[in-house]
Every structure is written in C-alpha cells, then in structure tokens.
Design an enzyme around this catalytic site. Structure first.
Site, PDB file in Angstrom:
ATOM      1  N   ASP A  89      33.781  -4.339  29.834  1.00 43.00           N
ATOM      2  CA  ASP A  89      32.384  -3.910  29.713  1.00 43.00           C
ATOM      3  C   ASP A  89      32.265  -2.395  29.846  1.00 43.00           C
ATOM      4  OD1 ASP A  89      31.673  -6.572  29.578  1.00 43.00           O
ATOM      5  OD2 ASP A  89      31.284  -6.722  31.736  1.00 43.00           O
TER       6      ASP A  89
HETATM    7  N1  URA Z   1      34.800  -9.796  33.247  1.00 45.56           N
HETATM    8  C1  URA Z   1      33.624  -9.139  33.198  1.00 45.56           C
HETATM    9  O1  URA Z   1      32.615  -9.655  33.631  1.00 45.56           O
HETATM   10  N2  URA Z   1      33.610  -7.920  32.657  1.00 45.56           N
HETATM   11  C2  URA Z   1      34.695  -7.296  32.195  1.00 45.56           C
HETATM   12  O2  URA Z   1      34.597  -6.163  31.726  1.00 45.56           O
HETATM   13  C3  URA Z   1      35.906  -7.976  32.261  1.00 45.56           C
HETATM   14  C4  URA Z   1      35.944  -9.228  32.796  1.00 45.56           C
END
Ligand code: URA
Length: 241
Positions: free
Chosen positions: A106
C-alpha cells in the site's frame, strides 16, 4: 519508441556473431530484415524488426534483473499512477530495463518489495496457492487479546473467504499499541490491515520485513540493491520460504 541501432551491432547483441562477422554475413546476403535481404551496412533496426540470419529469426537476449527495494511510505507500488503520485520506480536510478514491482504494498506501507522484468518470476511468486511467505511488522492500536491473536492465526473471513493460517507473534507492547509479527502466504488486497481491522485492532503502521528468506538487511528506506542469483533461486525454489 524503441531505439534503433545498426544491423551489425544488433546481430552482435543477439549473440549471432562479432560485429565484423555480422558485416560479412550482411554482405553475403544472408541477412533479412522484415523479409527483405539487406546488404547495406547502415541499416537501422530495433527489437520490433524481424531479423533473420540464414532464414533463422534472431532475438536479443533479454537481461533479467531482480531488485529489492526498501519502499518508503508515500509511494505507490505500480509503474504509473493516475493520480500522479510518486511510484517505486522513481526510486530506481540507472536501470534501463523495464522493471515492475512483484505484488503490491500500500501507499503507506513500507519495506521489502521486489522489482523485476522477469514475468515468469513475477507470476510464480504471486500465483495463488504458490505464494512466497511474507513477513510483516504491524503496529496495531491497543493490545489484542489471546482470542484476537488466535483468530488472526486461524483465519479471518475476508470477502466471504477465510484467510489461510498465519503465524502471529507479539513482539513489542507499547502504552497504546502493540507490534505484531505476522507471516502470511497469501497476497490478498490490504490483507494484513483488513485482518487486524476485523479483530478491532486497526493497523497504525505496517512494514514488510521479509519475502521468503530474503530480508531487508541494511537497506535504508528508499535504498535498493540487485538480488544475487542465489537469492532469486531461493525465492523461486521457495526453500524455507
Ligand atoms: N497487507 C496490507 O494490508 N497492506 C500491505 O501493503 C501489505 C499487506
């Protein structure tokens, strides 16, 4: 647009012949470009052109590269962003190959992300059911009860499907938050955050510290390095991963 180079140089890059030998092959009328025999030395070609030597199609060896980046917060892990935000590729200088991230982190997640131009590798390591294990440090709000920890471990219903068993350990307890080490094999969208939300402990900070046995080591946020062949093989073979 693909850069055009002289035919004899192109042939050399394809590993067909030295440049001088390539010139001889061209003069001898043994080289075709897009179906026509070429005998002029200055002819410019690119990978889009069909170059044949003695009737055999030749291709440039694609140099496969694998990079590990410590992604800082504030970057998207796609090659471009419709909203014009910075992408992880903005952090990689001096690499001419067209690489792309394997899987996603993310915008606000930090840590280990692999970039490559090897489509097979990307496919293998993100293919559902054969995914590499990924280790995250998740700082969550509050202190999850044993029951909440157990639910995280045994499976959380996300989009009507239970998450696969996860390893979850408490690694630090702070006054208002807890740091959990979470190891998952799947790569569902925002998986760690949604799992923790589901047990009422929203994630405040998330960092991926390992993919398979590959760890960030000394890489600072924003830094990257090439993976060794051994490291690539390790992820490929999923040895202990
Ligand atoms: N899980 C998440 O919620 N976000 C990420 O970026 C990676 C794994």
């Amino acid at each position: 647009m693909e850069d055009k180079i002289r035919l004899q140089k192109y042939m050399a890059q394809c590993g067909v012949a030295s440049r001088r030998h390539a010139e001889e092959l061209i003069k001898a009328g043994r080289v075709k470009v897009n179906g026509s025999i070429i005998t002029e030395m200055g002819t410019l070609v690119s990978e889009q052109d069909r170059v044949e030597v003695d009737g055999k199609l030749i291709k440039k060896e694609k140099k496969l590269i694998y990079i590990m980046l410590n992604k800082p917060s504030g970057y998207v892990s796609t090659v471009s962003d419709p909203e014009g935000r910075k992408t992880v590729l903005d952090l990689i200088d001096g690499v001419n190959e067209r690489i792309y991230p394997v899987g996603r982190l993310d915008y606000d997640t930090t840590g280990l992300i692999i970039l490559t131009n090897d489509g097979d590798f990307a496919f293998e390591s993100t293919h559902p059911g054969h995914e590499t294990k990924k280790t995250y440090m998740a700082e969550v709000l509050g202190m999850p009860s044993n029951r909440a920890l157990q639910s995280l471990r045994s499976g959380i219903m996300l989009d009507g499907k239970l998450t696969a068993p996860a390893r979850v350990e408490v690694v630090d307890i702070k006054p208002k938050s807890t740091v959990l080490k979470i190891i998952i094999h799947e790569g569902r969208n925002r998986q760690v955050k949604r799992m923790c939300e589901a047990v009422n402990h929203p994630v405040l900070r998330l960092k991926r510290t390992a993919v398979g046995r590959l760890t960030l080591g000394d890489l600072k946020p924003g830094e990257w390095r090439y993976l060794s062949l051994r490291e690539v093989k390790q992820i490929r073979g999923k040895k202990n991963g």
